[in-house]
Design a protein around this motif. Structure first.
Motif, mmCIF file in Angstrom:
data_model
loop_
_atom_site.group_PDB
_atom_site.id
_atom_site.type_symbol
_atom_site.label_atom_id
_atom_site.label_comp_id
_atom_site.label_asym_id
_atom_site.label_seq_id
_atom_site.Cartn_x
_atom_site.Cartn_y
_atom_site.Cartn_z
ATOM 1 N N LYS A 1 101.138 -17.845 -5.228
ATOM 2 C CA LYS A 1 101.079 -16.899 -4.312
ATOM 3 C C LYS A 1 100.471 -16.903 -3.255
ATOM 4 O O LYS A 1 98.957 -17.108 -3.772
ATOM 5 C CB LYS A 1 101.168 -15.378 -4.582
ATOM 6 C CG LYS A 1 102.454 -14.404 -3.626
ATOM 7 C CD LYS A 1 102.740 -13.446 -4.512
ATOM 8 C CE LYS A 1 103.181 -12.350 -3.606
ATOM 9 N NZ LYS A 1 102.805 -11.270 -3.318
ATOM 10 N N LEU A 2 100.832 -16.852 -2.101
ATOM 11 C CA LEU A 2 99.715 -16.552 -1.309
ATOM 12 C C LEU A 2 100.103 -15.741 0.140
ATOM 13 O O LEU A 2 101.228 -15.885 0.495
ATOM 14 C CB LEU A 2 99.475 -17.884 -0.228
ATOM 15 C CG LEU A 2 99.113 -19.341 -1.073
ATOM 16 C CD1 LEU A 2 99.782 -19.689 -1.744
ATOM 17 C CD2 LEU A 2 99.400 -20.764 0.250
ATOM 18 N N VAL A 3 99.087 -15.200 -0.373
ATOM 19 C CA VAL A 3 99.838 -13.900 1.273
ATOM 20 C C VAL A 3 98.828 -13.762 2.005
ATOM 21 O O VAL A 3 97.200 -14.027 1.731
ATOM 22 C CB VAL A 3 99.789 -12.046 0.364
ATOM 23 C CG1 VAL A 3 99.457 -11.414 1.480
ATOM 24 C CG2 VAL A 3 100.472 -12.308 -1.124
ATOM 25 N N GLU A 4 99.404 -13.920 3.621
ATOM 26 C CA GLU A 4 98.321 -14.026 4.197
ATOM 27 C C GLU A 4 98.191 -12.581 4.893
ATOM 28 O O GLU A 4 99.136 -11.606 4.946
ATOM 29 C CB GLU A 4 98.676 -14.489 6.019
ATOM 30 C CG GLU A 4 99.322 -16.489 5.297
ATOM 31 C CD GLU A 4 100.556 -17.034 5.382
ATOM 32 O OE1 GLU A 4 100.530 -17.647 5.343
ATOM 33 O OE2 GLU A 4 101.165 -15.513 4.383
ATOM 34 N N SER A 5 97.052 -12.377 5.613
ATOM 35 C CA SER A 5 97.046 -10.978 6.659
ATOM 36 C C SER A 5 96.053 -11.859 7.969
ATOM 37 O O SER A 5 95.343 -12.055 8.095
ATOM 38 C CB SER A 5 95.978 -10.308 5.360
ATOM 39 O OG SER A 5 94.940 -10.681 5.394
#
Length: 115
Positions: A3-7
């Motif tokens: 899982k990749l989560v950008e912010s």
């Protein structure tokens, strides 16, 4: 499951700065190249910058000298420091990680640069 989560996206005035971050979780034992891509309305997704596991980085000509990509292999995070932003940088920014010869993408984060 990777899982990749950008912010870090948002609205900024031209000339301003933003820092995007991407956290990679799951089976991250063999992360190879990681990178940032962007897609503006009506345009194809394009490479912004990427960096190999050895730390070699490349940049799109349009952002070279203004953006800096970095990665922290101990924390499985990726960053994009964006300086001197211009309206043409407005897009949805995605991070991508190559793990075991498979590409994984984040959901994207919106960056809007006002003139």
């Amino acid at each position: 499951q990777v899982k990749l989560v950008e912010s870090g996206g948002g609205l900024v005035q031209a000339g301003g700065s933003l820092t995007l971050s991407c956290a990679v979780s799951g089976d991250t034992f063999s992360i190879n190249a990681v990178g940032w891509y962007r897609q503006a309305p009506g345009k194809q997704r394009e490479l912004v910058a990427d960096i190999t596991s050895a730390g070699m980085d490349t940049y799109a000509e349009s952002v070279d000298g203004r953006f800096t990509i970095s990665r922290d292999n101990t924390k499985n995070t990726l960053h994009l420091q964006m300086n001197n932003l211009i309206p043409e940088d407005t897009a949805v920014y995605y991070c991508k990680a190559e793990i075991n010869w498979t590409d994984y993408w984040g959901q994207g984060t919106q960056v809007t640069v006002s003139s």
